[in-house]
Design a protein around this motif. Structure first.
Motif, PDB file in Angstrom:
ATOM      1  N   SER A  71      11.477  59.021  43.149  1.00 12.17           N
ATOM      2  CA  SER A  71      10.943  59.348  44.468  1.00 12.17           C
ATOM      3  C   SER A  71      12.023  59.766  45.462  1.00 12.17           C
ATOM      4  O   SER A  71      11.703  60.219  46.556  1.00 12.17           O
ATOM      5  CB  SER A  71      10.130  58.185  45.026  1.00 12.17           C
ATOM      6  OG  SER A  71      10.973  57.121  45.315  1.00 12.17           O
ATOM      7  N   ALA A  72      13.306  59.663  45.084  1.00 11.43           N
ATOM      8  CA  ALA A  72      14.352  60.096  46.018  1.00 11.43           C
ATOM      9  C   ALA A  72      14.227  61.578  46.396  1.00 11.43           C
ATOM     10  O   ALA A  72      14.371  61.923  47.576  1.00 11.43           O
ATOM     11  CB  ALA A  72      15.728  59.801  45.441  1.00 11.43           C
ATOM     12  N   PRO A  73      13.937  62.479  45.449  1.00 10.86           N
ATOM     13  CA  PRO A  73      13.791  63.897  45.838  1.00 10.86           C
ATOM     14  C   PRO A  73      12.684  64.117  46.870  1.00 10.86           C
ATOM     15  O   PRO A  73      12.775  65.033  47.689  1.00 10.86           O
ATOM     16  CB  PRO A  73      13.447  64.588  44.512  1.00 10.86           C
ATOM     17  CG  PRO A  73      13.989  63.699  43.466  1.00 10.86           C
ATOM     18  CD  PRO A  73      13.853  62.315  43.999  1.00 10.86           C
ATOM     19  N   ASN A  74      11.635  63.259  46.844  1.00 12.09           N
ATOM     20  CA  ASN A  74      10.560  63.383  47.831  1.00 12.09           C
ATOM     21  C   ASN A  74      11.072  63.197  49.252  1.00 12.09           C
ATOM     22  O   ASN A  74      10.503  63.732  50.198  1.00 12.09           O
ATOM     23  CB  ASN A  74       9.475  62.334  47.577  1.00 12.09           C
ATOM     24  CG  ASN A  74       8.487  62.815  46.550  1.00 12.09           C
ATOM     25  OD1 ASN A  74       8.662  63.893  45.992  1.00 12.09           O
ATOM     26  ND2 ASN A  74       7.455  62.024  46.308  1.00 12.09           N
ATOM     27  N   PHE A  75      12.117  62.374  49.398  1.00  9.80           N
ATOM     28  CA  PHE A  75      12.677  62.150  50.716  1.00  9.80           C
ATOM     29  C   PHE A  75      13.848  63.092  50.987  1.00  9.80           C
ATOM     30  O   PHE A  75      14.621  62.885  51.904  1.00  9.80           O
ATOM     31  CB  PHE A  75      13.140  60.693  50.852  1.00  9.80           C
ATOM     32  CG  PHE A  75      12.033  59.718  50.700  1.00  9.80           C
ATOM     33  CD1 PHE A  75      11.093  59.559  51.712  1.00  9.80           C
ATOM     34  CD2 PHE A  75      11.896  58.973  49.541  1.00  9.80           C
ATOM     35  CE1 PHE A  75      10.060  58.661  51.567  1.00  9.80           C
ATOM     36  CE2 PHE A  75      10.853  58.077  49.401  1.00  9.80           C
ATOM     37  CZ  PHE A  75       9.927  57.925  50.410  1.00  9.80           C
ATOM     38  N   ASP A  80      22.212  61.251  41.956  1.00 13.37           N
ATOM     39  CA  ASP A  80      22.792  61.282  40.619  1.00 13.37           C
ATOM     40  C   ASP A  80      22.234  60.080  39.832  1.00 13.37           C
ATOM     41  O   ASP A  80      21.887  59.075  40.422  1.00 13.37           O
ATOM     42  CB  ASP A  80      24.316  61.222  40.847  1.00 13.37           C
ATOM     43  CG  ASP A  80      25.104  60.941  39.604  1.00 13.37           C
ATOM     44  OD1 ASP A  80      26.261  60.565  39.730  1.00 13.37           O
ATOM     45  OD2 ASP A  80      24.536  61.096  38.525  1.00 13.37           O
ATOM     46  N   ARG A  81      22.113  60.205  38.495  1.00 19.24           N
ATOM     47  CA  ARG A  81      21.565  59.098  37.699  1.00 19.24           C
ATOM     48  C   ARG A  81      22.327  57.796  37.914  1.00 19.24           C
ATOM     49  O   ARG A  81      21.741  56.732  38.122  1.00 19.24           O
ATOM     50  CB  ARG A  81      21.685  59.420  36.214  1.00 19.24           C
ATOM     51  CG  ARG A  81      20.638  60.315  35.686  1.00 19.24           C
ATOM     52  CD  ARG A  81      20.961  60.673  34.251  1.00 19.24           C
ATOM     53  NE  ARG A  81      20.448  61.996  33.945  1.00 19.24           N
ATOM     54  CZ  ARG A  81      19.161  62.255  33.755  1.00 19.24           C
ATOM     55  NH1 ARG A  81      18.276  61.299  33.819  1.00 19.24           N
ATOM     56  NH2 ARG A  81      18.757  63.471  33.510  1.00 19.24           N
ATOM     57  N   ASN A  82      23.658  57.901  37.821  1.00 18.51           N
ATOM     58  CA  ASN A  82      24.472  56.688  37.940  1.00 18.51           C
ATOM     59  C   ASN A  82      24.274  56.027  39.295  1.00 18.51           C
ATOM     60  O   ASN A  82      24.160  54.806  39.401  1.00 18.51           O
ATOM     61  CB  ASN A  82      25.956  57.022  37.766  1.00 18.51           C
ATOM     62  CG  ASN A  82      26.256  57.438  36.345  1.00 18.51           C
ATOM     63  OD1 ASN A  82      25.526  57.062  35.427  1.00 18.51           O
ATOM     64  ND2 ASN A  82      27.292  58.220  36.163  1.00 18.51           N
ATOM     65  N   LEU A  83      24.200  56.876  40.334  1.00 20.30           N
ATOM     66  CA  LEU A  83      24.027  56.355  41.676  1.00 20.30           C
ATOM     67  C   LEU A  83      22.679  55.638  41.797  1.00 20.30           C
ATOM     68  O   LEU A  83      22.584  54.553  42.383  1.00 20.30           O
ATOM     69  CB  LEU A  83      24.113  57.509  42.670  1.00 20.30           C
ATOM     70  CG  LEU A  83      24.600  57.150  44.060  1.00 20.30           C
ATOM     71  CD1 LEU A  83      25.968  56.510  43.968  1.00 20.30           C
ATOM     72  CD2 LEU A  83      24.652  58.390  44.935  1.00 20.30           C
ATOM     73  N   ALA A  84      21.630  56.260  41.222  1.00 16.78           N
ATOM     74  CA  ALA A  84      20.302  55.636  41.266  1.00 16.78           C
ATOM     75  C   ALA A  84      20.331  54.300  40.539  1.00 16.78           C
ATOM     76  O   ALA A  84      19.761  53.307  41.018  1.00 16.78           O
ATOM     77  CB  ALA A  84      19.266  56.560  40.634  1.00 16.78           C
TER      78      ALA A  84
END
Lengths: 213, 221
Positions: A71-75, A80-84
């Motif tokens: 859902s991060a792209p929605n905001f 990045d995967r690692n960051l998530a």
């Protein structure tokens, strides 16, 4: 299992270690800050924090990781995967650490605080010189316990495609068609990591007890 | 059509996933409870030769992540010719893993008991089985309830790991819906709400057990 399988396993172990390590480091400090904020009992912020801690404790790590990553792209945030993965683990562990720190604060002796006040120490100096060193020692077992829970929960980040120590066994068995050996080696590596953690805790406690004497 | 309306139209998927999660949770936690009690019985001295291997088994389980045990059952067991489907592998792993944690919790509480109780029971002619069932087990369960409550929440959270081995449960429902309609935020908010609800209900039940326990005098031993 050949040499490349071993090196893949070690790489997986490294990924698990550094992602968990970063989350632990942020989580311990953030937990302390949250506990301090909760001690101040600021009206609305306090309720928000209670809600956050209750939610974060009840949410499975897998669900949280998927939620953050998808859902991060929605905001409008590109994660990045690692960051998530780090973010999910941190959000989870911070809530637990905040409770550990808070209970340590709650059990702190009142006489010492009053004594510090009567010696003319400011609240900040009291905290830094008197409370914090003792709180470190009393909350260390709980914090280490939570760290080992975090490492045991860290395979959740595999769900968004990070190749950690658990996920890497799939990669290896896709080539060798023998899933059992890499899984057993991964088990041994996890035991080594968590065993190390428990051992370090024992040493730290021993040192702390000697200091306190 | 807003995103929430799409979710409402697809509510059957959520309900199916929620029921599936509750089924897995209920079944595996009951099995784990029985396993934990069985292990405690062995540690009580019923089978002295099994004691040391069991301690090693419990301790090693406590050092492993849950998911690696699932992998062991789901991907590893076929090497020995035992092929479990994803659902049973998941339930089995949950039961064994949390059974070990229950055993450890029970053992910790058991150590705080005064030894006089067991001696008194023996003097009255209880054998190990009867004494365990009538005296030790009820006290242990009532006294370890806060820890059991914590463990239940951990077990509920561990059910979400099963999405990785393709079990159709609550997180899987949200994942597939967000893949179909690109509405991850709303779908996962609903799912997180469901998990929260269940853990709240469990906490309330544990608190009610506390009242029962206080009434029956379990706390003032």
């Amino acid at each position: 299992m050949n040499a490349s399988a071993w090196s893949m396993l070690l790489e997986g172990a490294w990924v698990t270690l550094w992602i968990s390590g970063v989350s632990i480091a942020i989580g311990v400090v953030a937990g302390l800050l949250l506990a301090l904020v909760r001690l101040a009992r600021i009206p609305i912020i306090d309720q928000i924090l209670v809600l956050y801690i209750s939610l974060a404790r009840a949410t499975p790590l897998v669900t949280l990781t998927l939620f953050i990553f998808l859902s991060a792209p929605n905001f409008g945030i590109q994660l990045d995967r690692n960051l998530a993965g780090i973010l999910a683990l941190t959000i989870n562990t911070t809530a637990f650490n905040a409770e550990i720190w808070r209970s340590a604060f709650g059990n702190f002796s009142r006489e010492q605080r009053e004594a510090a006040m009567s010696m003319g120490m400011t609240p900040w100096v009291t905290f830094r010189r008197i409370m914090f060193p003792q709180l470190m020692i009393t909350s260390l077992p709980g914090l280490v316990n939570e760290m080992s829970f975090l490492i045991k929960g860290s395979p959740a980040i595999a769900v968004i495609g990070i190749v950690d120590l658990t996920r890497v066994t799939n990669r290896i068995s896709a080539v060798t068609y023998e899933p059992l050996p890499p899984i057993l080696v991964a088990c041994a590596l996890y035991m080594a990591i968590i065993g190390c953690l428990v051992w370090l805790q024992r040493i730290a406690e021993h040192r702390a007890n000697r200091l306190a004497e | 059509m807003s995103n929430w309306e799409i979710l409402w139209l697809e509510r059957d998927q959520f309900i199916a996933g929620f029921i599936s999660t509750l089924e897995i949770f209920g079944l595996s936690i009951s099995a784990a409870f029985v396993i934990g009690c069985g292990m405690l019985y062995i540690l009580e001295g019923a089978r002295p030769r099994l004691e040391v291997p069991l301690r090693i088994f419990v301790d090693s389980m406590r050092m492993l992540p849950f998911l690696i045990l699932v992998y062991l059952l789901y991907y590893g067991l076929p090497s020995f010719g035992i092929r479990l489907n994803a659902w049973w592998a998941g339930v089995g792993a949950l039961a064994v893993y949390h059974g070990c944690y229950f055993a450890e919790i029970f053992r910790g509480v058991r150590q705080t008991f005064p030894p006089g109780q067991v001696e008194a029971a023996r003097a009255y002619g209880f054998n190990t089985g009867k004494m365990f069932l009538r005296l030790i087990l009820p006290q242990i369960i009532m006294r370890s309830r806060p820890l059991i409550g914590n463990q239940l929440i951990y077990a509920l959270k561990d059910t979400a790991f099963l999405v990785i081995i393709t079990v159709r449960e609550l997180t899987a429902a949200a994942n597939s819906l967000s893949g179909t309609y690109f509405i991850p935020t709303e779908a996962f908010i609903v799912v997180i709400g469901c998990y929260w609800l269940v853990s709240m209900i469990m906490e309330i039940i544990i608190k009610q057990c506390g009242r029962f326990s206080a009434k029956r005098g379990f706390d003032n031993v």
